[in-house]
Design a protein around this motif. Structure first.
Motif, PDB file in Angstrom:
ATOM      1  N   ASN A 228      25.406 -17.969  89.489  1.00 18.12           N
ATOM      2  CA  ASN A 228      24.828 -18.911  90.620  1.00 18.12           C
ATOM      3  C   ASN A 228      25.752 -18.876  91.808  1.00 18.12           C
ATOM      4  OD1 ASN A 228      27.161 -20.709  89.900  1.00 18.12           O
ATOM      5  ND2 ASN A 228      25.821 -22.371  90.768  1.00 18.12           N
ATOM      6  N   ASP A 229      27.131 -18.508  91.950  1.00 13.13           N
ATOM      7  CA  ASP A 229      27.729 -18.412  93.290  1.00 13.13           C
ATOM      8  C   ASP A 229      28.115 -16.997  93.611  1.00 13.13           C
ATOM      9  OD1 ASP A 229      29.705 -17.967  91.130  1.00 13.13           O
ATOM     10  OD2 ASP A 229      31.229 -19.238  92.368  1.00 13.13           O
ATOM     11  N   SER A 230      27.396 -16.069  93.164  1.00 11.45           N
ATOM     12  CA  SER A 230      27.906 -14.700  93.319  1.00 11.45           C
ATOM     13  C   SER A 230      26.519 -13.913  93.592  1.00 11.45           C
ATOM     14  CB  SER A 230      28.715 -13.811  92.331  1.00 11.45           C
ATOM     15  OG  SER A 230      27.880 -13.906  91.001  1.00 11.45           O
ATOM     16  N   ILE A 231      25.966 -13.071  92.718  1.00  9.91           N
ATOM     17  CA  ILE A 231      24.921 -12.081  92.807  1.00  9.91           C
ATOM     18  C   ILE A 231      23.610 -13.039  92.792  1.00  9.91           C
ATOM     19  CG2 ILE A 231      25.926 -10.146  92.161  1.00  9.91           C
ATOM     20  CD1 ILE A 231      24.527 -10.464  89.247  1.00  9.91           C
ATOM     21  N   GLY A 232      23.573 -14.063  92.026  1.00 12.42           N
ATOM     22  CA  GLY A 232      22.459 -15.377  91.884  1.00 12.42           C
ATOM     23  C   GLY A 232      21.562 -14.399  90.758  1.00 12.42           C
ATOM     24  N   THR A 233      20.526 -15.321  90.514  1.00 11.77           N
ATOM     25  CA  THR A 233      19.279 -14.986  89.299  1.00 11.77           C
ATOM     26  C   THR A 233      18.130 -14.671  89.915  1.00 11.77           C
ATOM     27  OG1 THR A 233      19.639 -17.031  88.424  1.00 11.77           O
ATOM     28  CG2 THR A 233      20.676 -15.669  87.329  1.00 11.77           C
ATOM     29  N   PHE A 234      17.352 -13.858  89.268  1.00 10.50           N
ATOM     30  CA  PHE A 234      15.789 -13.787  90.082  1.00 10.50           C
ATOM     31  C   PHE A 234      14.993 -13.399  89.028  1.00 10.50           C
ATOM     32  CE2 PHE A 234      17.917  -9.694  90.319  1.00 10.50           C
ATOM     33  CZ  PHE A 234      17.099  -8.789  89.953  1.00 10.50           C
ATOM     34  N   PHE A 235      13.727 -13.451  89.165  1.00  9.89           N
ATOM     35  CA  PHE A 235      12.746 -12.916  88.355  1.00  9.89           C
ATOM     36  C   PHE A 235      11.512 -12.399  89.141  1.00  9.89           C
ATOM     37  CE2 PHE A 235      11.805 -17.225  88.993  1.00  9.89           C
ATOM     38  CZ  PHE A 235      10.439 -17.440  89.155  1.00  9.89           C
ATOM     39  N   PHE A 236      10.702 -11.688  88.393  1.00  9.90           N
ATOM     40  CA  PHE A 236       9.537 -11.101  89.152  1.00  9.90           C
ATOM     41  C   PHE A 236       8.139 -11.782  88.216  1.00  9.90           C
ATOM     42  CE2 PHE A 236      12.345  -7.694  89.934  1.00  9.90           C
ATOM     43  CZ  PHE A 236      12.089  -7.339  91.145  1.00  9.90           C
ATOM     44  N   LYS A 237       7.584 -12.466  89.632  1.00  8.67           N
ATOM     45  CA  LYS A 237       6.238 -12.884  88.866  1.00  8.67           C
ATOM     46  C   LYS A 237       5.020 -12.410  89.874  1.00  8.67           C
ATOM     47  CE  LYS A 237       3.972 -17.690  88.117  1.00  8.67           C
ATOM     48  NZ  LYS A 237       2.758 -17.483  89.076  1.00  8.67           N
TER      49      LYS A 237
END
Length: 272
Positions: A228-237
């Protein structure tokens, strides 16, 4: 207090140096990475550790490589011991051996677990409930040196890397301040690491932050906490990349609360 050289580059190293200075531990020399282009304008910018050192009028060395000439310059400082926090370069044995008392490294895990560049992230990804810091005597092998001191800290269920990192920095600096005098006096016997318990947490890339909405809740929560304080998280929708800016975990359910869809402003996330 014996004279020492401080090796470090990023924020974690500059924060540690600041704490050492507050307690009267002033290095004779700071060795850090060269200025690097940063920001949209790619302006050459000193490392956070260099900025702290220069503000305190501490001599700074910014070598591209730890070559023979650099090692001679470091040795000329006449220091008994080196202290390293996230410097970013591998130390040649000749550099380690140039210090009569060796080089002490602050590592943010309970070695031998989570050797490598990302020990905090590794602990969160691994679902640990306890982590800590280790002061180890540097050897050529990665994070494999004898242990000088360790201290544990709990990982609370809601803790993210952003929450834990400042606590670990303070813990490591305090432990070094407590340990260094006794070590230099020969009152501490270094303890070899148990190689059978060793694990590794290496560098990660942006793609590692992708989560699947159909994956397990615990797996996704661990990724969110770790990154959460570096590359972060993501998803595709629906073919659109969504960066997660806030999430929570309760009663076994991972809930994404706020996102930034690619090309749009931050917004609440609602599953349709």
């Amino acid at each position: 207090m014996s004279k020492f050289v401080y090796f470090g580059t990023p924020w974690v190293a500059s924060e540690t140096l600041a704490i050492l200075l507050e307690h009267g531990y002033r290095p004779e020399l700071v060795v850090t990475s060269p200025d690097a282009p940063r920001g949209r304008g790619l302006v050459l910018t000193p490392s956070p550790t260099k900025a702290i050192a220069e503000a305190q009028d501490i001599p700074v060395l910014t070598p591209e490589r730890l070559d023979e000439a650099t090692i001679r310059t470091i040795a000329d400082a006449g220091c008994e011991v080196g202290v390293c926090v996230a410097y970013g370069k591998i130390f040649p044995e000749v550099l380690i051996d140039s210090f009569p008392k060796g080089v002490l490294n602050i590592h943010y895990s309970l070695l031998p677990k989570y050797r490598g560049a990302t020990p905090l992230e590794g602990a969160l990804l691994g679902g640990e409930v306890i982590t800590g810091v280790t002061i180890q005597k540097m050897v050529r092998a990665l994070d494999a040196g004898d242990i000088i001191a360790q201290r544990e800290i709990p990982i609370e269920a809601h803790d993210t890397a952003k929450d834990l990192r400042p606590r670990l920095i303070a813990l490591g600096a305090d432990l070094l301040i407590e340990t260094l005098p006794a070590y230099l006096e020969g009152a501490i016997t270094p303890m070899p690491q148990n190689e059978s318990h060793a694990s590794h947490s290496g560098k990660f890339k942006k793609a590692d932050g992708e989560i699947s909405l159909s994956a397990g809740a615990e797996e996704n929560w661990r990724k969110y906490r770790a990154y959460n304080d570096s590359i972060g998280t993501f998803f595709f929708k629906d073919g659109v990349r969504h960066k997660i800016t806030r999430a929570s975990f309760a009663k076994g359910v991972f809930t994404i609360e706020r996102v930034i869809p690619e090309g749009k402003p931050e917004q609440d996330f609602v599953i349709h």
